[in-house]
Write a protein that holds these residues in place. Sequence first.
Motif, short mmCIF file in Angstrom:
data_model
loop_
_atom_site.label_atom_id
_atom_site.label_comp_id
_atom_site.label_asym_id
_atom_site.label_seq_id
_atom_site.Cartn_x
_atom_site.Cartn_y
_atom_site.Cartn_z
N GLU A 233 0.82 -1.20 0.00
CA GLU A 233 0.00 0.00 0.00
C GLU A 233 0.86 1.26 0.00
OE1 GLU A 233 -1.30 0.67 4.51
OE2 GLU A 233 -1.53 -1.39 3.83
N LEU A 239 -0.62 9.51 0.76
CA LEU A 239 -2.07 9.58 0.78
C LEU A 239 -2.55 10.93 1.29
CD1 LEU A 239 -2.81 6.03 2.22
CD2 LEU A 239 -2.81 6.75 -0.16
N ARG A 243 -5.12 13.63 -0.42
CA ARG A 243 -6.29 14.19 0.26
C ARG A 243 -6.24 15.71 0.24
NH1 ARG A 243 -7.30 12.51 6.42
NH2 ARG A 243 -5.35 13.66 6.64
N ALA A 263 0.59 10.75 -5.78
CA ALA A 263 1.00 9.86 -4.68
C ALA A 263 2.28 9.09 -5.00
CB ALA A 263 -0.12 8.87 -4.37
N LEU A 270 -3.12 3.16 -4.76
CA LEU A 270 -3.79 4.33 -4.19
C LEU A 270 -5.13 3.94 -3.57
CD1 LEU A 270 -3.96 7.47 -3.93
CD2 LEU A 270 -5.15 7.44 -6.13
N GLY A 273 -4.58 1.92 -0.39
CA GLY A 273 -4.13 2.78 0.70
C GLY A 273 -5.26 3.59 1.30
N PHE A 274 -6.15 4.13 0.48
CA PHE A 274 -7.28 4.91 1.00
C PHE A 274 -8.18 4.05 1.87
CE2 PHE A 274 -6.20 8.67 -1.10
CZ PHE A 274 -7.15 9.66 -0.86
#
Length: 342
Positions: A233, A239, A243, A263, A270, A273-274
């Motif tokens: 991740e 991340l 954001r 990223a 991505l 990871g979110f």
Amino acid sequence: MTAVGNEVSARTNPARARLKEFARVATARVDDAAEAIGRIFCPHDLTPVAHSERDFSAQHNCAGFDGFSVNYVAYGGSVAINPGCLDRFFLLQMPLSGSAAIRTAARELTTGPRHTASLLSPTIPTEMTWRDDCAQLIVLLDRKLVEHRAAALGGVAVRPVEFDPAVALGGPRGEMLSARIEHLVTTAEQLGPRKTLSAVAAADWREQFLNDLLNGQRHSLSAAIDVFNGRTEAQPAALKRVRAYLETRATEPLDLAELAEIAGTGIRALQLGFRRHFGTTVSEMLLDIRLAHLNARLKTARPGERIVDIAFDLGFTHLSRMASAYRAKFGETPKATLQRLS
């Protein structure tokens, strides 16, 4: 084929040699071997060790294809080989007999049949000692081919790739790699020097070796490839950058490829990871940000401003969905917020 001076020593076991019809070098003279094999691979120093000069012999058979070749190389006795940096190619060396002591800038290892092969990178200086009539099958891969593929897999600019030189031959991966090299050698022997692989077959072999090495052997871009392909991740800092970018560009259409580039990952990494770090998807976070902006705009709306106009300004295209999501988040409809604060 080069055959200079006294006969090639029986120690090279010509009866067991592979790729016999592809003979390029066969000599018992050290200087001739260094010069001839150096033309095929790269210039290198070659010195018999441990009183092996009288036992010395060299044999090199080579079947070349587009972007790679497969080779059989054998030395009688024991020899020290100092190629320095290979520069133009990677060498995957699988021992058939004897052993090889290999020293690179960062590591020393000993290879031998069925337990350890070696993978030499073109930018790492290397010294080797082949001992006890060592014979190896060697796959040569073009440097540009490997580096461009690694860059594409890792989502980075083309750069040098440096492998861990020790390749374990035990276990499923090592057995598969050994079987693949053996299959290539057998295929070349069946074709013979007068025929060649079709373009499609050669491409398939290249793809197989690139996949084996870049995804199966650790190297300097392994971490980038793992992240870009979602096997690892994205890091929290990356991340958070995404954001923050969503916060400032919330009114713009969602572009996952652009966010992944910010990223420094692939799209899959991505998204993974979110979910793990924020407990939501990228699109759900963008919706939440837009709803927060809508709430703020409604609270400061001028007389006569319409909800529909504000919603479209913020990137909403489905008003009924927007109203439902707004009510779930704030406990009232957008109209109720506007009227309450008017």
